[in-house]
Design an enzyme around this catalytic site. Structure first.
Site, PDB file in Angstrom:
ATOM      1  N   SER A 227      37.367  27.971  -9.116  1.00  0.00           N
ATOM      2  CA  SER A 227      36.534  27.901  -7.871  1.00  0.00           C
ATOM      3  C   SER A 227      35.065  28.376  -8.189  1.00  0.00           C
ATOM      4  CB  SER A 227      37.070  28.866  -6.883  1.00  0.00           C
ATOM      5  OG  SER A 227      38.427  28.702  -6.623  1.00  0.00           O
TER       6      SER A 227
ATOM      7  N   GLU B  14      36.197  22.803 -19.295  1.00  0.00           N
ATOM      8  CA  GLU B  14      37.587  23.420 -18.719  1.00  0.00           C
ATOM      9  C   GLU B  14      38.659  22.982 -20.003  1.00  0.00           C
ATOM     10  OE1 GLU B  14      38.768  25.367 -16.164  1.00  0.00           O
ATOM     11  OE2 GLU B  14      40.537  25.254 -17.576  1.00  0.00           O
TER      12      GLU B  14
ATOM     13  N   THR C 158      42.735  28.558 -11.285  1.00  0.00           N
ATOM     14  CA  THR C 158      43.939  29.324 -10.732  1.00  0.00           C
ATOM     15  C   THR C 158      44.307  28.998  -9.235  1.00  0.00           C
ATOM     16  OG1 THR C 158      43.672  31.265 -12.244  1.00  0.00           O
ATOM     17  CG2 THR C 158      44.897  31.583 -10.222  1.00  0.00           C
TER      18      THR C 158
ATOM     19  N   CYS D 296      46.239  30.095  -4.757  1.00  0.00           N
ATOM     20  CA  CYS D 296      46.124  29.897  -3.220  1.00  0.00           C
ATOM     21  C   CYS D 296      46.737  28.677  -2.766  1.00  0.00           C
ATOM     22  CB  CYS D 296      44.743  30.080  -2.842  1.00  0.00           C
ATOM     23  SG  CYS D 296      43.673  31.110  -4.195  1.00  0.00           S
TER      24      CYS D 296
ATOM     25  N   LYS E 103      50.738  28.184  -3.526  1.00  0.00           N
ATOM     26  CA  LYS E 103      51.319  29.334  -2.916  1.00  0.00           C
ATOM     27  C   LYS E 103      51.274  29.214  -1.407  1.00  0.00           C
ATOM     28  CE  LYS E 103      49.210  32.028  -0.679  1.00  0.00           C
ATOM     29  NZ  LYS E 103      48.335  33.268  -1.611  1.00  0.00           N
TER      30      LYS E 103
ATOM     31  N   TYR F 128      38.419  17.605  -7.416  1.00  0.00           N
ATOM     32  CA  TYR F 128      37.388  18.253  -7.964  1.00  0.00           C
ATOM     33  C   TYR F 128      36.649  17.500  -9.239  1.00  0.00           C
ATOM     34  CZ  TYR F 128      38.282  22.839  -5.942  1.00  0.00           C
ATOM     35  OH  TYR F 128      38.525  23.927  -4.914  1.00  0.00           O
TER      36      TYR F 128
ATOM     37  N   ARG G 252      56.378  50.421  -7.900  1.00  0.00           N
ATOM     38  CA  ARG G 252      56.377  51.658  -8.574  1.00  0.00           C
ATOM     39  C   ARG G 252      55.985  53.100  -7.568  1.00  0.00           C
ATOM     40  NH1 ARG G 252      51.537  51.418 -13.091  1.00  0.00           N
ATOM     41  NH2 ARG G 252      49.833  50.984 -11.341  1.00  0.00           N
TER      42      ARG G 252
ATOM     43  N   GLY H 109      49.244  42.449 -11.626  1.00  0.00           N
ATOM     44  CA  GLY H 109      47.768  42.355 -11.581  1.00  0.00           C
ATOM     45  C   GLY H 109      47.199  41.437 -12.567  1.00  0.00           C
TER      46      GLY H 109
ATOM     47  N   ASP I 123      36.683  36.108 -11.119  1.00  0.00           N
ATOM     48  CA  ASP I 123      37.503  37.045 -11.509  1.00  0.00           C
ATOM     49  C   ASP I 123      37.113  37.650 -12.896  1.00  0.00           C
ATOM     50  OD1 ASP I 123      39.050  36.367  -9.494  1.00  0.00           O
ATOM     51  OD2 ASP I 123      40.601  35.623 -10.592  1.00  0.00           O
TER      52      ASP I 123
ATOM     53  N   ALA J 165      43.415  37.835   3.506  1.00  0.00           N
ATOM     54  CA  ALA J 165      44.767  37.606   4.273  1.00  0.00           C
ATOM     55  C   ALA J 165      45.740  37.640   3.039  1.00  0.00           C
ATOM     56  CB  ALA J 165      45.088  36.108   4.916  1.00  0.00           C
TER      57      ALA J 165
ATOM     58  N   HIS K 129      44.548  32.545  27.185  1.00  0.00           N
ATOM     59  CA  HIS K 129      45.965  32.891  27.319  1.00  0.00           C
ATOM     60  C   HIS K 129      46.866  31.544  27.382  1.00  0.00           C
ATOM     61  CE1 HIS K 129      48.775  35.502  29.356  1.00  0.00           C
ATOM     62  NE2 HIS K 129      49.054  34.486  30.294  1.00  0.00           N
TER      63      HIS K 129
HETATM   64  P1  NDP Z   1      47.150  43.362  -7.463  1.00  0.00           P
HETATM   65  O1  NDP Z   1      46.013  43.990  -8.211  1.00  0.00           O
HETATM   66  O2  NDP Z   1      46.935  42.978  -6.081  1.00  0.00           O
HETATM   67  O3  NDP Z   1      48.367  44.299  -7.527  1.00  0.00           O
HETATM   68  C1  NDP Z   1      49.076  44.758  -8.863  1.00  0.00           C
HETATM   69  C2  NDP Z   1      50.295  45.581  -8.342  1.00  0.00           C
HETATM   70  O4  NDP Z   1      51.044  45.623  -9.467  1.00  0.00           O
HETATM   71  C3  NDP Z   1      50.061  46.702  -7.800  1.00  0.00           C
HETATM   72  O5  NDP Z   1      51.056  47.011  -6.722  1.00  0.00           O
HETATM   73  C4  NDP Z   1      50.285  47.702  -8.640  1.00  0.00           C
HETATM   74  O6  NDP Z   1      50.681  48.995  -8.594  1.00  0.00           O
HETATM   75  C5  NDP Z   1      51.439  47.275  -9.397  1.00  0.00           C
HETATM   76  N1  NDP Z   1      51.220  47.413 -11.039  1.00  0.00           N
HETATM   77  C6  NDP Z   1      50.163  47.517 -11.928  1.00  0.00           C
HETATM   78  N2  NDP Z   1      50.517  47.566 -12.843  1.00  0.00           N
HETATM   79  C7  NDP Z   1      51.846  48.046 -13.150  1.00  0.00           C
HETATM   80  C8  NDP Z   1      52.798  48.236 -14.057  1.00  0.00           C
HETATM   81  N3  NDP Z   1      52.467  48.513 -15.489  1.00  0.00           N
HETATM   82  N4  NDP Z   1      54.102  48.677 -13.826  1.00  0.00           N
HETATM   83  C9  NDP Z   1      54.540  48.294 -12.596  1.00  0.00           C
HETATM   84  N5  NDP Z   1      53.549  48.014 -11.569  1.00  0.00           N
HETATM   85  C10 NDP Z   1      52.335  47.815 -11.693  1.00  0.00           C
HETATM   86  O7  NDP Z   1      47.506  42.140  -8.306  1.00  0.00           O
HETATM   87  P2  NDP Z   1      48.282  40.843  -8.014  1.00  0.00           P
HETATM   88  O8  NDP Z   1      48.899  40.505  -9.236  1.00  0.00           O
HETATM   89  O9  NDP Z   1      49.241  40.887  -6.695  1.00  0.00           O
HETATM   90  O10 NDP Z   1      47.224  39.771  -7.647  1.00  0.00           O
HETATM   91  C11 NDP Z   1      45.966  39.691  -8.497  1.00  0.00           C
HETATM   92  C12 NDP Z   1      44.742  39.537  -7.685  1.00  0.00           C
HETATM   93  O11 NDP Z   1      44.912  38.106  -7.089  1.00  0.00           O
HETATM   94  C13 NDP Z   1      44.746  40.349  -6.303  1.00  0.00           C
HETATM   95  O12 NDP Z   1      43.882  41.529  -6.595  1.00  0.00           O
HETATM   96  C14 NDP Z   1      43.847  39.671  -5.386  1.00  0.00           C
HETATM   97  O13 NDP Z   1      42.808  40.057  -5.258  1.00  0.00           O
HETATM   98  C15 NDP Z   1      44.086  38.060  -5.840  1.00  0.00           C
HETATM   99  N6  NDP Z   1      44.960  37.290  -5.036  1.00  0.00           N
HETATM  100  C16 NDP Z   1      44.946  36.990  -3.599  1.00  0.00           C
HETATM  101  C17 NDP Z   1      45.410  36.494  -2.698  1.00  0.00           C
HETATM  102  C18 NDP Z   1      45.164  36.285  -1.451  1.00  0.00           C
HETATM  103  O14 NDP Z   1      43.866  36.057  -1.114  1.00  0.00           O
HETATM  104  N7  NDP Z   1      45.804  35.961  -0.504  1.00  0.00           N
HETATM  105  C19 NDP Z   1      46.890  36.101  -3.245  1.00  0.00           C
HETATM  106  C20 NDP Z   1      47.104  36.497  -4.436  1.00  0.00           C
HETATM  107  C21 NDP Z   1      46.113  36.927  -5.252  1.00  0.00           C
HETATM  108  P3  NDP Z   1      49.640  50.263  -8.061  1.00  0.00           P
HETATM  109  O15 NDP Z   1      49.358  49.870  -6.595  1.00  0.00           O
HETATM  110  O16 NDP Z   1      50.469  51.228  -7.757  1.00  0.00           O
HETATM  111  O17 NDP Z   1      48.501  50.186  -8.904  1.00  0.00           O
END
Ligand code: NDP
Length: 450
Positions: free
Chosen positions: A15, A35, A42, A48, A51, A99, A198, A261, A302, A340, A435
């Site tokens: 993006s 690329e 992604t 996005c 999904k 694209y 967790r 993450g 990212d 969102a 409404h």
């Molecule tokens: P996030 O960073 O949002 O969440 C990661 C999750 O994994 C957290 O709940 C974290 O827990 C947990 N976690 C991290 N490490 C471990 C571990 N070792 N063991 C168990 N649990 C763990 O990452 P995502 O992968 O969900 O998404 C990545 C990014 O992509 C997001 O930050 C977002 O910005 C983007 N995204 C945006 C979307 C949208 O706009 N709708 C949709 C999808 C992705 P804890 O909270 O305890 O650290």
């Protein structure tokens, strides 16, 4: 002045990279983009866009059930996973083509190969060495695997979009955007779904009231949400996956997906050859104009570990292109970025959480409403919607809006404009509602609850 092959060489056609490349070319720069994987990155390929198509697909399960209360009768429809998966893939291929045209239209040279920096101004791409006055690293991020034994048996969101067969039982590990969204997708499409997180409460960083509300809603839809759940190991027994938790309990499923993450994609890019320093997290530190410590090498999206959101990467790409090649002096405003989560029901949010807002605005007023959406008076579904407005008690400015309910993202986008423009609660109250909608609740909340 040295003579370079290109004014700007962009690494990564996601993006942010695509936006920076095509706008720079439109402003007259000689631009190439490399690329190695898929055009659109992604978001378009494994994020996005597919999904959201899956979220639409998953929601039909409820729509069919809800229709009965409106007089529609019919047998229970069956779900055909390959149809959804392959229709989605065809749409993604169409977008890949769009694209490509977006890039070639203004004259960007598209090189489908891996690029690696070989020096401050030189890049090796597909065995060819090219030079550029400026380089933009926009290589995005990649899923991080949690470190439990057997994690190699789990998939990430990358693979979830291309499953050969749809699983009957799924375990999703994580508690962020991706885990919560995919738990809803799998459950809606018919899998018995467990979400294992967790901590005490998932979606850390979002408004606590909304997190608690969505937890109840997701559980009511049948997702088995397991909190304080620590995975010790994952074993494969034939087609079955057995997860053992630290408390010794086990859980069997046909698929385990980890969404814990995403880490910046910086490995093997040759950044050291160019003298670019990395933060400990692996992200590339940049200044307000996305300059790394080597001022003619920039980074966005990212890979800089600011906000992993497509519209933010696009804003950063616009900023780079405008400032470098159109004489602008843009800055991206990271305050009040709306977002969102496409869980079911959706979450839409802009501005600080109530917990953060309370620290910043001592006289904070909280307006809150929760109700059964009109549609469910006939469908009989118990799903509820929740809305919150946070208002600074001194200035009367609305500082945040949070919602969990159908189309929350669509509704909060409009509210974000008002909040960025500094609208007051008095102005919200003076706005006539539409409404009957759920959104009108945002202009009819009269009494602060806290
Ligand atoms: P996030 O960073 O949002 O969440 C990661 C999750 O994994 C957290 O709940 C974290 O827990 C947990 N976690 C991290 N490490 C471990 C571990 N070792 N063991 C168990 N649990 C763990 O990452 P995502 O992968 O969900 O998404 C990545 C990014 O992509 C997001 O930050 C977002 O910005 C983007 N995204 C945006 C979307 C949208 O706009 N709708 C949709 C999808 C992705 P804890 O909270 O305890 O650290």
């Amino acid at each position: 002045m040295a003579d370079y092959d290109f004014d700007l060489f962009v690494i990564g056609a996601g993006s942010g990279g695509v936006r920076a490349a095509r706008m720079s070319a439109a402003y007259g720069a000689r631009v190439a983009i490399a690329e190695e994987r898929y055009l659109g990155g992604t978001c378009v390929n494994v994020g996005c866009v597919p999904k959201k198509l899956f979220v639409y697909g998953a929601h039909f399960a409820e729509d069919f059930e809800d229709a009965a209360g409106f007089g529609w009768n019919g047998g229970a429809p069956t779900f055909d996973w390959p149809v959804l998966r392959d229709n989605k893939t065809r749409e993604i291929e169409r977008l890949n083509g769009i694209y490509r045209n977006l890039l070639t239209g203004p004259g960007v040279e598209v090189i489908e190969a891996r690029a690696r920096l070989t020096g401050p101004h030189t890049i090796d791409v597909d065995g060819r060495e090219v030079s550029a006055e400026r380089i933009l690293v926009a290589t995005g991020s990649w899923p991080v695997l949690p470190p439990f034994p057997g994690v190699e048996h789990a998939i990430t969101s990358n693979e979830a979009f291309y499953l050969g067969e749809f699983p009957q039982r799924v375990l999703v590990v994580g508690g962020g955007y991706i885990a919560v969204e995919f738990a809803g997708i799998f459950q809606g499409l018919g899998a018995e779904t467990r979400l294992s997180y967790r901590g005490e409460l998932f979606l850390r960083g979002f408004d606590e009231g909304i997190r608690r509300f969505v937890l109840d809603e997701i559980r009511a839809k049948g997702v088995d949400v397991s909190l304080n759940s620590h995975i010790a190991r994952l074993d494969r027994h034939g087609e079955e996956f057995v997860t053992t938790l630290e408390d010794g309990s086990t859980h069997a499923s046909d698929l385990v997906m980890v969404a814990t993450g995403r880490a910046p994609n910086t490995a093997g890019l040759g950044l050291e050859a160019a003298g670019v320093q990395l933060a400990e997290s692996g992200a590339i530190p940049v200044d307000d104009e996305y300059r790394t410590n080597v001022p003619h090498i920039h980074a966005i999206g990212d890979v800089i570990d600011r906000m992993q959101l497509t519209p933010v990467a696009i804003a950063e790409g616009m900023c780079i292109a405008g400032n470098l090649y159109n004489g602008e002096s843009r800055r991206v405003d990271y305050a009040n970025v709306p977002t969102a989560i496409f869980c079911q029901p959706n979450i839409g949010t802009v501005g600080p959480t109530e917990e953060e807002a309370r620290k910043r605005h001592p006289g904070l007023k909280v307006f809150e409403s929760s109700f059964r959406p009109m549609k469910h008076t006939l469908s009989g579904r118990g799903e509820r919607t929740m809305m919150k407005l946070l208002v600074d008690g001194d200035s009367d400015a609305v500082v945040a809006a949070h919602m969990c309910g159908p189309d929350a993202g669509e509704i909060v986008q409009g509210l974000a404009v008002a909040i960025v423009a500094g609208a007051t609660k008095t102005q919200f109250d003076a706005t006539v509602g539409i409404h009957p909608t759920a959104a009108e609740e945002f202009v009819t909340m009269r009494e602060a609850v806290r």
